[in-house]
Design an enzyme around this catalytic site. Structure first.
Site, PDB file in Angstrom:
ATOM      1  N   ALA A   1     -23.025 -20.593   4.590  1.00 42.07           N
ATOM      2  CA  ALA A   1     -21.970 -20.964   5.542  1.00 42.07           C
ATOM      3  C   ALA A   1     -20.759 -20.036   5.606  1.00 42.07           C
ATOM      4  CB  ALA A   1     -21.487 -22.368   5.216  1.00 42.07           C
ATOM      5  N   ALA A   2     -20.496 -19.278   4.523  1.00 46.98           N
ATOM      6  CA  ALA A   2     -19.228 -18.536   4.481  1.00 46.98           C
ATOM      7  C   ALA A   2     -19.222 -17.379   5.479  1.00 46.98           C
ATOM      8  CB  ALA A   2     -19.000 -17.999   3.072  1.00 46.98           C
TER       9      ALA A   2
ATOM     10  N   GLY B   1     -17.581 -19.573   7.303  1.00 47.49           N
ATOM     11  CA  GLY B   1     -17.429 -20.886   7.933  1.00 47.49           C
ATOM     12  C   GLY B   1     -17.309 -20.855   9.444  1.00 47.49           C
TER      13      GLY B   1
ATOM     14  N   ASP C   1     -26.579 -22.540  -4.509  1.00 46.56           N
ATOM     15  CA  ASP C   1     -27.617 -21.563  -4.162  1.00 46.56           C
ATOM     16  C   ASP C   1     -28.632 -22.247  -3.257  1.00 46.56           C
ATOM     17  OD1 ASP C   1     -29.765 -19.849  -4.048  1.00 46.56           O
ATOM     18  OD2 ASP C   1     -29.729 -19.344  -6.189  1.00 46.56           O
TER      19      ASP C   1
ATOM     20  N   CYS D   1     -27.879 -11.983  12.165  1.00 40.41           N
ATOM     21  CA  CYS D   1     -27.134 -11.014  12.975  1.00 40.41           C
ATOM     22  C   CYS D   1     -27.822  -9.655  12.845  1.00 40.41           C
ATOM     23  CB  CYS D   1     -25.669 -10.957  12.575  1.00 40.41           C
ATOM     24  SG  CYS D   1     -25.396 -10.497  10.861  1.00 40.41           S
TER      25      CYS D   1
ATOM     26  N   ASP E   1     -28.250 -19.772   8.640  1.00 47.31           N
ATOM     27  CA  ASP E   1     -27.720 -18.522   9.200  1.00 47.31           C
ATOM     28  C   ASP E   1     -27.890 -17.494   8.074  1.00 47.31           C
ATOM     29  OD1 ASP E   1     -26.388 -16.927  11.109  1.00 47.31           O
ATOM     30  OD2 ASP E   1     -24.456 -17.261  10.131  1.00 47.31           O
TER      31      ASP E   1
HETATM   32  C1  LIG Z   1     -24.681 -14.320   7.690  1.00 46.66           C
HETATM   33  S1  LIG Z   1     -23.647 -14.819   6.418  1.00 46.66           S
HETATM   34  C2  LIG Z   1     -23.129 -16.400   6.961  1.00 46.66           C
HETATM   35  C3  LIG Z   1     -22.088 -16.408   8.044  1.00 46.66           C
HETATM   36  C4  LIG Z   1     -21.617 -17.807   8.364  1.00 46.66           C
HETATM   37  N1  LIG Z   1     -22.704 -18.681   8.723  1.00 46.66           N
HETATM   38  C5  LIG Z   1     -20.580 -17.847   9.460  1.00 46.66           C
HETATM   39  O1  LIG Z   1     -20.908 -18.092  10.617  1.00 46.66           O
HETATM   40  O2  LIG Z   1     -19.405 -17.638   9.163  1.00 46.66           O
HETATM   41  C6  LIG Z   1     -24.762 -15.200   5.154  1.00 46.66           C
HETATM   42  C7  LIG Z   1     -24.141 -15.882   3.964  1.00 46.66           C
HETATM   43  O3  LIG Z   1     -25.216 -16.235   3.092  1.00 46.66           O
HETATM   44  C8  LIG Z   1     -24.701 -16.274   1.795  1.00 46.66           C
HETATM   45  N2  LIG Z   1     -25.844 -16.307   0.867  1.00 46.66           N
HETATM   46  C9  LIG Z   1     -26.650 -15.299   0.483  1.00 46.66           C
HETATM   47  N3  LIG Z   1     -27.611 -15.750  -0.348  1.00 46.66           N
HETATM   48  C10 LIG Z   1     -27.396 -17.088  -0.489  1.00 46.66           C
HETATM   49  C11 LIG Z   1     -28.040 -18.114  -1.227  1.00 46.66           C
HETATM   50  N4  LIG Z   1     -29.103 -17.863  -2.002  1.00 46.66           N
HETATM   51  N5  LIG Z   1     -27.533 -19.364  -1.154  1.00 46.66           N
HETATM   52  C12 LIG Z   1     -26.459 -19.642  -0.395  1.00 46.66           C
HETATM   53  N6  LIG Z   1     -25.816 -18.701   0.339  1.00 46.66           N
HETATM   54  C13 LIG Z   1     -26.280 -17.446   0.285  1.00 46.66           C
HETATM   55  C14 LIG Z   1     -23.823 -15.043   1.727  1.00 46.66           C
HETATM   56  O4  LIG Z   1     -22.873 -15.179   0.683  1.00 46.66           O
HETATM   57  C15 LIG Z   1     -23.191 -15.044   3.122  1.00 46.66           C
HETATM   58  O5  LIG Z   1     -21.931 -15.659   3.092  1.00 46.66           O
END
Ligand SMILES: C[S@@+](CC[C@H](N)C(=O)[O-])C[C@H]1O[C@@H](n2cnc3c(N)ncnc32)[C@H](O)[C@@H]1O
Length: 441
Positions: A258-259, A261, A308, A378, A325
């Site tokens: 989500a980050a 966000g 995770d 993306c 995402d």
């Molecule tokens: C494409 S970004 C998300 C962007 C977000 N959805 C937004 O719209 O602001 C992918 C995110 O996946 C997280 N990520 C990577 N591996 C992950 C995992 N195993 N579990 C949870 N999050 C993960 C990364 O830290 C990153 O923030």
């Protein structure tokens, strides 16, 4: 001694190209540690992004003008040469002799023995500037003229056929600045009206009904609409994701990656801030970014937690609409992070596919029977996009693809199953969205 705009640019390029820093963060760091005038901030930004965007073209020009391999040139000197050739080739507001003087003075400061070399190379280029570059093949010409590594040119050609050149051109466009309107606070028309009255040059985005493109005016992030949580910086492609997941009947939403966000907060806005929205990400620092966004927007329906997404949370099984995402190679966001062109490798793409499939395998079990799983990235790489989703549907006959409701637009490529690829261009990142429904069995 204080650093001028060009020295700061060389520092930023050294960090991005040789120490793995992200361009946006390296620039933020440089601006917070040096008190620059606004015009110098603009120059550093222009020189950094321009040099990164055209790096391979600049290298080819340099190779034609120096007699030793570029890797033998000291890194700061090489970056002084690159920013100077960039100014002489792509900018017309700085006279070439001023560019050369600035380059020689900076070299005297950073690598005094090389100042004669820099002077000679740049004067030589000025004399032979109009001699065209020559290429061994069409691929090399595309690679150098658009400044993409050969493997990426071939990937786009193999996977996107006649769209490949438009993708290369689109990824080199200067990104427009777009904002999403928080419709809990006001309508897009009301926000647009306020911006126009305040003297902004702004226009509604064409595909998303939630966006405003700001073409000119003061810094929107200092505007009261931003501070009051009416506006969020978001690319128009990203604004298409949350609407694909929202359904009246659903009471819980999970956003597994989500980050910071962007899409979670859009989900909360579209559901009246009344549903149970859970946002997860892998790092505490990233959860803090989600929390900051939630607070600025004044939302109360989201809980953000470090988790995770490859680890299944039993208590959430079969309970929600799910957004994945996924972490991806990011080839669609090269307009904003041009260094991706040079820092990504083919091997990394393969390991990402394995991670994305693992994530799909785990998160599918959260989906409510009859509910939706939206998968987005993306990137422009069919292996991470269509191939992954087709693989998933083969493995999981209880899911089926469902088309998104989007207007028809030449920037949207839609497959027979309804998967959407957004072609990159001025207002939109390259993007992929698939909407999958879990059947009620
Ligand atoms: C494409 S970004 C998300 C962007 C977000 N959805 C937004 O719209 O602001 C992918 C995110 O996946 C997280 N990520 C990577 N591996 C992950 C995992 N195993 N579990 C949870 N999050 C993960 C990364 O830290 C990153 O923030």
């Amino acid at each position: 001694m204080t650093k001028n705009a060009r020295e700061i640019t060389v520092d930023v390029l050294n960090r991005v190209l040789y120490q793995g820093a992200f361009s946006n963060l390296a620039l933020d760091h440089a601006f917070s540690s040096a008190a620059l005038k606004e015009e110098d901030t603009g120059l550093v930004t222009e020189l950094t992004y321009g040099t990164l965007k055209h790096l391979l073209t600049l290298n080819k020009i340099l190779e034609a003008n120096v007699s030793l391999p570029l890797k033998k040139i000291e890194r700061s000197v090489l970056n002084i040469l690159r920013i100077s050739i960039y100014q002489m080739t792509y900018l017309d507001r700085i006279p070439p002799y001023a560019v050369i003087n600035e380059a020689v003075n900076l070299t005297k400061k950073l690598a005094p023995k090389a100042s004669g070399f820099v002077n000679g190379v740049l004067r030589g280029y000025l004399r032979h500037k109009d001699v065209p570059l020559t290429y061994a093949s069409l691929e090399e010409e595309l690679s150098v003229s658009y400044s993409f590594p050969l493997w990426m040119v071939k990937l786009f050609q193999e996977q996107y056929g006649e769209e490949a050149q438009a993708i290369l051109a689109g990824l080199n466009e200067r990104p427009a600045i777009t904002y999403r309107v928080n419709t809990l606070k006001m309508t897009r028309e009301e926000a647009l009206d306020i911006l126009l009255k305040e003297g902004y040059n702004a226009t509604p985005t064409k595909i998303s009904p939630y966006g405003i493109e700001v073409l000119g005016g003061r810094d929107v992030q200092r505007n009261v609409l931003f501070q009051q949580g009416v506006l969020t910086v978001q690319d128009e492609s990203s604004m298409l994701v949350a609407p694909a997941l929202v359904e009246e009947k659903a009471s819980r939403y999970l956003d597994l990656c989500a980050a910071p966000g962007g899409k979670t907060t859009h989900l909360a806005e579209l559901t009246g801030d009344q549903k149970d929205i859970r946002a997860f990400d892998l790092y505490d620092s990233k959860i803090r970014l989600i929390t900051q966004n939630i607070q600025r927007l004044g939302l109360t329906s989201i809980t953000a937690k470090k988790q995770d997404a490859t680890v299944f949370q039993k208590e959430l099984a079969g309970s929600a609409q799910v957004l994945l995402d996924a972490p991806c190679s990011g080839l669609g966001i090269i307009r904003k992070k041009p260094e991706i062109k040079y820092t990504k490798g083919v091997d990394e793409l393969e390991s990402l596919v394995a991670l994305q499939r693992e994530l799909l395998r785990v998160v599918k079990d959260y989906v409510l029977p009859g509910g939706l799983l939206v998968y987005s990235t993306c990137t422009l790489n069919r292996a991470e996009n269509e191939d992954n989703v087709r693989w998933f549907l083969e493995q999981n006959s209880d899911f089926e693809a469902e088309p998104l409701s989007l207007p028809s637009d030449p920037r949207l490529l839609v497959t027979a199953e309804g998967f959407v690829t957004v072609l990159p261009g001025q207002t939109m990142d390259g993007f992929f969205i698939a909407r999958l429904r879990r059947k009620i069995v």
